[in-house]
Structures are given as C-alpha cells and as structure tokens.
Design a protein around this motif. Structure first.
Motif, PDB file in Angstrom:
ATOM      1  N   LEU A 122     -17.409  48.412  80.021  1.00 31.10           N
ATOM      2  CA  LEU A 122     -18.240  49.497  80.523  1.00 31.10           C
ATOM      3  C   LEU A 122     -17.366  50.619  81.055  1.00 31.10           C
ATOM      4  CD1 LEU A 122     -21.029  47.645  82.481  1.00 31.10           C
ATOM      5  CD2 LEU A 122     -21.264  48.881  80.368  1.00 31.10           C
ATOM      6  N   GLU A 123     -17.943  51.785  81.109  1.00 31.79           N
ATOM      7  CA  GLU A 123     -17.206  52.902  81.676  1.00 31.79           C
ATOM      8  C   GLU A 123     -17.083  52.693  83.181  1.00 31.79           C
ATOM      9  OE1 GLU A 123     -18.088  57.356  80.920  1.00 31.79           O
ATOM     10  OE2 GLU A 123     -18.962  56.726  82.803  1.00 31.79           O
ATOM     11  N   HIS A 124     -15.891  52.890  83.712  1.00 28.16           N
ATOM     12  CA  HIS A 124     -15.695  52.692  85.147  1.00 28.16           C
ATOM     13  C   HIS A 124     -15.762  54.014  85.869  1.00 28.16           C
ATOM     14  CE1 HIS A 124     -13.260  48.757  84.464  1.00 28.16           C
ATOM     15  NE2 HIS A 124     -14.412  48.773  83.854  1.00 28.16           N
ATOM     16  N   MET A 125     -16.199  53.962  87.119  1.00 25.65           N
ATOM     17  CA  MET A 125     -16.146  55.176  87.912  1.00 25.65           C
ATOM     18  C   MET A 125     -15.254  54.920  89.103  1.00 25.65           C
ATOM     19  SD  MET A 125     -19.620  55.444  90.140  1.00 25.65           S
ATOM     20  CE  MET A 125     -19.274  57.138  90.344  1.00 25.65           C
ATOM     21  N   ASN A 126     -14.884  55.970  89.775  1.00 19.78           N
ATOM     22  CA  ASN A 126     -14.017  55.879  90.926  1.00 19.78           C
ATOM     23  C   ASN A 126     -14.734  55.125  92.052  1.00 19.78           C
ATOM     24  OD1 ASN A 126     -12.752  56.547  93.395  1.00 19.78           O
ATOM     25  ND2 ASN A 126     -11.720  58.227  92.344  1.00 19.78           N
ATOM     26  N   ALA A 127     -14.096  54.038  92.530  1.00 21.39           N
ATOM     27  CA  ALA A 127     -14.746  53.200  93.535  1.00 21.39           C
ATOM     28  C   ALA A 127     -14.957  53.948  94.835  1.00 21.39           C
ATOM     29  CB  ALA A 127     -13.907  51.939  93.787  1.00 21.39           C
ATOM     30  N   GLU A 128     -14.007  54.801  95.164  1.00 25.41           N
ATOM     31  CA  GLU A 128     -14.139  55.527  96.431  1.00 25.41           C
ATOM     32  C   GLU A 128     -15.299  56.505  96.385  1.00 25.41           C
ATOM     33  OE1 GLU A 128     -10.342  57.181  97.239  1.00 25.41           O
ATOM     34  OE2 GLU A 128      -9.504  55.167  97.457  1.00 25.41           O
ATOM     35  N   LEU A 129     -15.466  57.133  95.229  1.00 23.15           N
ATOM     36  CA  LEU A 129     -16.591  58.067  95.079  1.00 23.15           C
ATOM     37  C   LEU A 129     -17.898  57.324  95.275  1.00 23.15           C
ATOM     38  CD1 LEU A 129     -17.676  60.827  94.325  1.00 23.15           C
ATOM     39  CD2 LEU A 129     -17.551  60.163  91.937  1.00 23.15           C
ATOM     40  N   PHE A 130     -17.986  56.140  94.695  1.00 21.89           N
ATOM     41  CA  PHE A 130     -19.179  55.312  94.808  1.00 21.89           C
ATOM     42  C   PHE A 130     -19.438  54.950  96.261  1.00 21.89           C
ATOM     43  CE2 PHE A 130     -22.386  52.542  93.493  1.00 21.89           C
ATOM     44  CZ  PHE A 130     -22.182  51.249  93.932  1.00 21.89           C
ATOM     45  N   THR A 131     -18.387  54.463  96.933  1.00 26.69           N
ATOM     46  CA  THR A 131     -18.533  54.051  98.328  1.00 26.69           C
ATOM     47  C   THR A 131     -18.943  55.218  99.214  1.00 26.69           C
ATOM     48  OG1 THR A 131     -16.720  52.525  97.956  1.00 26.69           O
ATOM     49  CG2 THR A 131     -17.358  52.891 100.221  1.00 26.69           C
ATOM     50  N   LEU A 132     -18.279  56.354  99.018  1.00 21.12           N
ATOM     51  CA  LEU A 132     -18.569  57.494  99.869  1.00 21.12           C
ATOM     52  C   LEU A 132     -19.960  58.062  99.600  1.00 21.12           C
ATOM     53  CD1 LEU A 132     -15.091  59.234  99.780  1.00 21.12           C
ATOM     54  CD2 LEU A 132     -16.115  57.985 101.662  1.00 21.12           C
ATOM     55  N   THR A 133     -20.376  58.034  98.327  1.00 22.30           N
ATOM     56  CA  THR A 133     -21.723  58.514  98.015  1.00 22.30           C
ATOM     57  C   THR A 133     -22.764  57.646  98.694  1.00 22.30           C
ATOM     58  OG1 THR A 133     -20.917  59.165  95.849  1.00 22.30           O
ATOM     59  CG2 THR A 133     -23.297  59.125  96.145  1.00 22.30           C
ATOM     60  N   TYR A 134     -22.560  56.320  98.602  1.00 22.79           N
ATOM     61  CA  TYR A 134     -23.512  55.420  99.240  1.00 22.79           C
ATOM     62  C   TYR A 134     -23.529  55.642 100.744  1.00 22.79           C
ATOM     63  CZ  TYR A 134     -26.092  51.279 100.575  1.00 22.79           C
ATOM     64  OH  TYR A 134     -27.029  50.437 101.107  1.00 22.79           O
ATOM     65  N   GLY A 135     -22.342  55.819 101.308  1.00 18.08           N
ATOM     66  CA  GLY A 135     -22.262  56.063 102.748  1.00 18.08           C
ATOM     67  C   GLY A 135     -23.000  57.328 103.147  1.00 18.08           C
ATOM     68  N   ALA A 136     -22.870  58.359 102.311  1.00 17.83           N
ATOM     69  CA  ALA A 136     -23.563  59.610 102.619  1.00 17.83           C
ATOM     70  C   ALA A 136     -25.072  59.422 102.575  1.00 17.83           C
ATOM     71  CB  ALA A 136     -23.137  60.690 101.623  1.00 17.83           C
ATOM     72  N   ILE A 137     -25.536  58.612 101.602  1.00 21.46           N
ATOM     73  CA  ILE A 137     -26.983  58.348 101.510  1.00 21.46           C
ATOM     74  C   ILE A 137     -27.479  57.666 102.773  1.00 21.46           C
ATOM     75  CG2 ILE A 137     -28.756  57.018 100.318  1.00 21.46           C
ATOM     76  CD1 ILE A 137     -27.236  57.339  97.777  1.00 21.46           C
ATOM     77  N   VAL A 138     -26.761  56.617 103.204  1.00 24.80           N
ATOM     78  CA  VAL A 138     -27.215  55.878 104.380  1.00 24.80           C
ATOM     79  C   VAL A 138     -27.194  56.784 105.612  1.00 24.80           C
ATOM     80  CG1 VAL A 138     -26.765  53.895 105.868  1.00 24.80           C
ATOM     81  CG2 VAL A 138     -26.390  53.707 103.436  1.00 24.80           C
ATOM     82  N   ARG A 139     -26.124  57.562 105.725  1.00 25.57           N
ATOM     83  CA  ARG A 139     -25.993  58.476 106.848  1.00 25.57           C
ATOM     84  C   ARG A 139     -27.171  59.448 106.911  1.00 25.57           C
ATOM     85  NH1 ARG A 139     -24.977  60.840 110.506  1.00 25.57           N
ATOM     86  NH2 ARG A 139     -23.136  61.858 111.366  1.00 25.57           N
ATOM     87  N   GLN A 140     -27.544  59.970 105.722  1.00 28.20           N
ATOM     88  CA  GLN A 140     -28.644  60.935 105.670  1.00 28.20           C
ATOM     89  C   GLN A 140     -29.963  60.273 106.021  1.00 28.20           C
ATOM     90  OE1 GLN A 140     -28.043  64.173 105.232  1.00 28.20           O
ATOM     91  NE2 GLN A 140     -30.181  64.436 105.793  1.00 28.20           N
ATOM     92  N   LEU A 141     -30.142  59.040 105.555  1.00 31.57           N
ATOM     93  CA  LEU A 141     -31.373  58.318 105.872  1.00 31.57           C
ATOM     94  C   LEU A 141     -31.498  58.101 107.369  1.00 31.57           C
ATOM     95  CD1 LEU A 141     -31.654  55.603 103.100  1.00 31.57           C
ATOM     96  CD2 LEU A 141     -33.231  57.454 103.526  1.00 31.57           C
ATOM     97  N   ILE A 142     -30.372  57.765 108.008  1.00 29.57           N
ATOM     98  CA  ILE A 142     -30.417  57.531 109.447  1.00 29.57           C
ATOM     99  C   ILE A 142     -30.792  58.817 110.172  1.00 29.57           C
ATOM    100  CG2 ILE A 142     -29.076  56.899 111.484  1.00 29.57           C
ATOM    101  CD1 ILE A 142     -27.441  55.087 109.759  1.00 29.57           C
ATOM    102  N   THR A 143     -30.217  59.924 109.717  1.00 32.43           N
ATOM    103  CA  THR A 143     -30.533  61.205 110.359  1.00 32.43           C
ATOM    104  C   THR A 143     -31.995  61.565 110.154  1.00 32.43           C
ATOM    105  OG1 THR A 143     -28.342  61.876 109.656  1.00 32.43           O
ATOM    106  CG2 THR A 143     -29.750  63.581 110.607  1.00 32.43           C
ATOM    107  N   ASP A 144     -32.515  61.327 108.923  1.00 38.14           N
ATOM    108  CA  ASP A 144     -33.902  61.711 108.636  1.00 38.14           C
ATOM    109  C   ASP A 144     -34.899  60.794 109.313  1.00 38.14           C
ATOM    110  OD1 ASP A 144     -33.304  62.649 105.175  1.00 38.14           O
ATOM    111  OD2 ASP A 144     -33.114  63.761 107.044  1.00 38.14           O
TER     112      ASP A 144
END
Lengths: 169, 186
Positions: free
Chosen positions: B16-38
């Motif tokens: 499968l095509e791989h993506m950058n693990a850090e990008l994945f982790t940071l994107t997920y972190g940003a989602i959770v952070r935004q959910l907590i704020t909202d």
C-alpha cells in the motif's frame, strides 16, 4: 490505470483481448437490497420496469444463494430452507449460464453483491469481479461525497468501469 | 482459475502507499484538540470520536476485504485474530495480539503495544477522562457491523493514563443474519 493514491490494485486486471461489447448489463447491490448501480451496455430485450427488474434480480440471487447452500453435499450441518445466512458463509455460487447469456456473481462478506451478465462463452469472471470490487473501493467507498447505501452517481467510476468491462473477453 | 489466497498483513502493508507517520499523528492530534475546544465536555468528545470512527469503519471494511482477499471468518475467534493480525497491520502498521478470551468465546481483548496515533501525546490534567484513541473503537465497531456482527468495543487499558499497553475489549453482542429486505406483498 491511475487511481487516487496510486495503491496497487489486487489482482491485476486480466489482459483485454476481444473487441468489446461482450458485457451486457451489470448490477451492484448492497446488503439491504438497494441497487447501488445498474449499467447497461447491450440489452435488446427489456420486460420489466427498472424497479421490478432490480427487485427480481436481487430476489433471484437471494434465493439461489440459499438454495445452493442448502443443497451442498459437503457440509455436515444444514439449517432449514429459507433461514437467512450470513453473507459469504457456507458455499456460494458464482455463475450460471443459459444458451443466451452467462450471469456471474460475487458477494463480499460485507454484503456487496456484484452481478455481471455477459455472452454465454465468457470464461470464469471471478477475478474480474474482484477487480471491479477493488474499483468500487477506490472510486466509491473512498469518495467522501458518497453516502454508503445510496445509489452511486460517480462519473469517474462509470467511465473506468465501462473501459474495463469492454476489455473483458 | 483457483481463487487468490488471502494475503498476510505484512505483504499488504508493504504494497500500500505509505504516508508520513508524523503527519498522520499530528493531524489526528489537531482533530482531537479541535473537538475539545468545540465541545468542552470530555464525554462528548469521546462520543464524537467514536461516531467518527464508526463512519470510517463502515467504509474501511470494504477496502479491507478487497485488499486482503479474506473470505468469511468461521467464528468470532477467527474474526478477532484477523482484525489484530491483518487489519491493524494493514492500516496502522502495528501488530496487535488477542488475549483474554472468555468462556463462550464472545469477548476478547486486543492488545496494542505501539500506537502511531499517540506519538508525542501527553494528557493534561483537565482531560483525564478522555479516551484519546476512541476513534479506533468506533472503527472496529463500524467495520464489524457491516459484516453482520453487533459488538461493543471499549478501552480497558490506555498508555496515556499510565498503563503499559493499549487494550481494547471487543464483545460480540449478536450476529445479525441478512434478511430478505422486500416485503412479500408484491
């Protein structure tokens, strides 16, 4: 063939040979009987309206699956005829042939049924159907604008599908 | 033509095509952070993450079935093994193991030693009730529902809260066989 993300599609498609126009119709149903896709390339005779046609096709396959599973001589335990089974459980039929057409069928454990009607001298299309399932995943499932369970309205999917079916022997 | 054999998680993951693990982790972190704020309430965030995971799982199952060529699992035990060995490997690149089977084989725990979602993450004091990886429980629940299994998936152990591993408990509630959807009055 370039897909979004460029991931390898497995299995690779069979090499196209004949001049095309071998595929007659194609249906894709989901587990609730909703006809997600109906494509028609070569169908001279139409006897029912679209709704009834879909229902008939789905009902036919449902009964055929049930019947073939119950008549299986290799399985020890059998339920009663008509008892619903989990998709993919037991034996599953994959095609039937008449003197005028051949119907090939594939069902995934998630209930997605792909039916392809072709001319009677077509070979085993199981790998082709698997490839079409992969196409479905890439173009439809991964499309964020598509709601699972609703009819497919994706032009890119239709074009790729047409191209592929034209190449099936 | 003989059917293609099911592929192991490693071979699929390699293809499968791989993506950058850090990008994945940071994107997920940003989602959770935004959910907590909202949403502000930790329970609401947990619920929302689970719902998001459910929506992902409902689609993910088709991709999983198409790429791995796995046919129907005979029983829940095999299902759990397949999720842990092939599923997690294919999508997250980590191998999980299955432990703690109960007496009638309807409940087990999937243990993850390593989890790409939580790299660099530390839970602050005001979010102690947060299940940071709740999206994973939603994904498993959604995917299993599309193969006719109603399950309940909960986090038992969580490394962000001080445990040694991540442990996800999957409990099969019932199998829902396919029913003929049209009424017979036609």
């Amino acid at each position: 063939m370039q897909f979004f993300g460029g991931s390898e599609i497995s299995p690779s498609p069979p090499v196209p040979t004949a001049s095309g126009n071998n595929g007659h119709m194609m249906y894709v149903f989901n587990r609730n009987g909703v006809c997600l896709l109906y494509r028609e390339w070569n169908r001279p005779l139409r006897t029912l309206n679209a709704q009834q046609d879909h229902k008939l096709m789905f009902g036919l396959l449902f009964s055929l699956k049930s019947l073939t599973a119950k008549m299986d001589p290799t399985i020890a335990e059998k339920g009663n005829l008509g008892v619903p089974q989990l998709p993919g459980q037991g034996c599953s039929f994959h095609s039937f042939r008449t003197n005028t057409y051949k119907l090939s069928f594939m069902e995934s454990p998630s209930g997605i049924k792909i039916i392809l009607v072709t001319h009677p001298r077509t070979g085993d299309l199981r790998d082709s159907l698997k490839y079409i399932y992969n196409l479905y995943v890439e173009y439809v499932v991964k499309n964020p604008l598509y709601t699972p369970g609703s009819p497919i309205r994706c032009q890119l999917f239709n074009t790729t599908l047409d191209q592929y079916v034209r190449g099936i022997a | 033509m003989p059917p293609v054999a099911p592929r192991s998680g490693d071979s699929i993951f390699a293809n499968l095509e791989h993506m950058n693990a850090e990008l994945f982790t940071l994107t997920y972190g940003a989602i959770v952070r935004q959910l907590i704020t909202d949403l502000e309430e930790v329970d609401e965030v947990n619920k929302q993450l689970d719902q998001m995971g459910y929506n992902i799982g409902v689609r993910l199952i088709d991709e999983f079935l198409a790429k791995s060529n796995i046919s129907r699992c005979v029983d829940f035990k095999e299902t759990a093994e397949v999720i842990a060995k092939v599923g997690f490997k294919m999508f997250l690149g980590v191998t999980a193991s299955v432990i703690n089977w109960d007496a009638d084989g309807t409940s087990c725990s999937i243990v993850l030693e390593d989890n790409p979602l939580v790299d660099f993450v530390e839970l602050p004091d005001n979010c102690q009730g947060l299940h940071y990886c709740n999206i994973l429980s939603g994904v498993v629940r959604g995917a299993l529902e599309m193969v006719s299994m109603k399950t309940e998936v909960t986090w038992v152990r969580d490394m962000l809260r001080g445990d040694e591993v991540y442990e996800l408990n999957v409990k099969l509630i019932k199998q829902v066989p396919e029913e003929y959807p049209y009424k017979d009055d036609e």
